[in-house]
Design a protein around this motif. Structure first.
Motif, PDB file in Angstrom:
ATOM      1  N   SER A   1      -1.455  58.539  17.966  1.00 50.76           N
ATOM      2  CA  SER A   1      -2.767  58.453  18.602  1.00 50.76           C
ATOM      3  C   SER A   1      -2.831  59.299  19.872  1.00 50.76           C
TER       4      SER A   1
ATOM      5  N   THR B   1      -4.449  58.546  22.377  1.00 45.73           N
ATOM      6  CA  THR B   1      -4.578  57.650  23.527  1.00 45.73           C
ATOM      7  C   THR B   1      -3.257  56.990  23.896  1.00 45.73           C
TER       8      THR B   1
ATOM      9  N   THR C   1     -11.826  59.845  19.998  1.00 43.00           N
ATOM     10  CA  THR C   1     -10.732  58.932  19.651  1.00 43.00           C
ATOM     11  C   THR C   1     -10.889  58.366  18.251  1.00 43.00           C
TER      12      THR C   1
ATOM     13  N   ASN D   1      -9.446  61.061  16.293  1.00 39.97           N
ATOM     14  CA  ASN D   1      -8.129  61.436  16.807  1.00 39.97           C
ATOM     15  C   ASN D   1      -7.986  62.948  16.957  1.00 39.97           C
TER      16      ASN D   1
END
Length: 120
Positions: A28, A30, A75, A78
């Motif tokens: 990810s 994040t 997000t 991705n």
């Protein structure tokens, strides 16, 4: 394992804005504490750092490109996007995305790059 894949239009006319995408798989964008960088290499020249977006969403730019570059992320998909406005032939380069574990840190994973040619 984490893989990065750049994509873009290939050819763009001078004065236009080019948008490039780096799609990340296997991890990810994040995840702490990774930074997702854009680097470019003009023909016959060395690598130039363009900017980065952090796991937090904070963005960082090369002073020479700050007025024209914008890095964002999605997000849900991705992926990380680089937009470069008012392109000139000097922006012709292979553009890479790469991951680092801290700001301006070692670029440990690279994509294969996408070529951008700014020409009329």
């Amino acid at each position: 394992q984490v893989q990065l894949q750049e994509s873009g239009p290939g050819l763009v006319k001078p004065s236009q804005t080019v948008s490039l995408t780096c799609t990340v798989s296997g991890g990810s964008i994040t995840t702490t504490y990774y930074y997702w960088n854009w680097i470019r290499q003009p023909p016959g020249k060395g690598l130039e750092w363009v900017g980065a977006i952090a796991y937090s969403g904070s963005t960082y730019y090369s002073p020479s490109l700050k007025s024209r570059a914008s890095i964002s992320r999605d997000t849900s998909k991705n992926h990380v996007t680089l937009q470069l406005s008012s392109v000139t032939p000097e922006d012709t380069a292979v553009y890479y995305c790469a991951r680092a574990q801290d700001y301006r840190g070692y670029l440990e994973i690279w994509g294969q790059g996408t070529r951008v040619t700014a020409s009329s």
